[in-house]
Design an enzyme around this catalytic site. Sequence first.
Site, PDB file in Angstrom:
ATOM      1  N   LYS A 160      -7.608  -1.538  14.392  1.00  0.00           N
ATOM      2  CA  LYS A 160      -6.631  -1.670  15.472  1.00  0.00           C
ATOM      3  C   LYS A 160      -6.708  -3.025  16.153  1.00  0.00           C
ATOM      4  CE  LYS A 160      -5.288   3.000  16.615  1.00  0.00           C
ATOM      5  NZ  LYS A 160      -5.038   3.976  17.652  1.00  0.00           N
ATOM      6  N   LYS A 198      -1.376   7.322   3.460  1.00  0.00           N
ATOM      7  CA  LYS A 198      -1.227   8.502   4.309  1.00  0.00           C
ATOM      8  C   LYS A 198       0.159   8.510   4.961  1.00  0.00           C
ATOM      9  CE  LYS A 198      -3.467  10.260   8.295  1.00  0.00           C
ATOM     10  NZ  LYS A 198      -4.470  10.135   9.317  1.00  0.00           N
ATOM     11  N   LYS A 201       4.020   7.872  10.903  1.00  0.00           N
ATOM     12  CA  LYS A 201       5.309   7.633  11.566  1.00  0.00           C
ATOM     13  C   LYS A 201       5.532   6.148  11.844  1.00  0.00           C
ATOM     14  CE  LYS A 201       3.631   7.931  16.189  1.00  0.00           C
ATOM     15  NZ  LYS A 201       3.253   6.579  16.423  1.00  0.00           N
TER      16      LYS A 201
END
Length: 336
Positions: free
Chosen positions: A120, A202, A205
């Site tokens: 991240k 994976k 969204k």
Amino acid sequence: MCENAPVENKKKVLSCIQPSGMLTLGNYLGALKNWVAMENEFDCTYAVADLHAITVRQEPAKLRAQIHSTFALLLALGLDPEKSTLFIQSHVPEHAALSWLLSCYTQFGELSRMTQFKDKSAKHADNVNVGLFSYPTLMAADILLYKPDFVPVGADQKQHLEIARDIAVRFNNIYGDVFTVPEPYIPKTGARVMSLQDPTKKMSKSDENANSWVAILDDRDTIIRKFKRAVTDSEACVRVSETKPGISNLIAIYSAVTGKSFEEVEREFDGKGYGDFKLAVGEAVADELAPIKAEYDRIITDKKLLEDLYKSGAERAERVARKTYLKAMKKVGFVL
Ligand code: TRP
């Protein structure tokens, strides 16, 4: 286990979900469907982890809507607020407070090793804030406040659960038996749902290609269309294989939704083409999600009901959280 056993005899489960705008079929089959399945066997505490959401920048109105929407979705799934404790994390201030305490029992080095932090911080290089770094101590607080026996987590959260266990053991070694050291819970069923457009990744969204993921609240036509467009292979045989990630993913989804084993699915579609199979998967998913969407549409407009339920959920959660928090504070030497 007896369904009517008093709550005290049941093992405790805790899990949380971030209030992301569009929860996907991956969130549903990987986690939420199991939350519902666990409700009778365990004493469950489930929260919308809204404090976790601000480690990346959020637009206030949107965040507020997403918190409401995620809480409404928990109810729409069929979770029973009488049986389980359902609440919004920020409504129980002990989460943030215990997180501070735990951060003083967490090493800089061990947080630096978290793969999610590394990923991240690379992705949001302009905002590598301290919250993003210390996120696992907040998650440890979420867990340890409720003394759960089990925490169901997906692969991406395993490292964070490990650190929560390490912190609990460390704290207990200094101060005695304050926290329960929770075990990871690996559900009997469930699926790691992959992207419909690139089945080696994976389902997410945040994928720019909207055809790659199905939202829990997508309508029937959209769901079926996305499955019809799913990337497969040219063998035209419905069987699980490492060399056929697309079809294997569709089989896993169909199996998770219908409860049929992989072998049963392979037999059912023996000799049939991919067109038939994709349609069947799309229809099965649409059938499963339709009542959830209908219930969600009803609940989301009922602001009073939502407010009543998240307030009473937070009160119930805080009764438990407060006890653990005060015990930890007292042990450390604070004046209560
Ligand atoms: N970090 C988890 C996620 O992003 C959500 C979460 C927050 C959580 N607190 C938790 C999960 C406690 C399990 C237990 O998916």
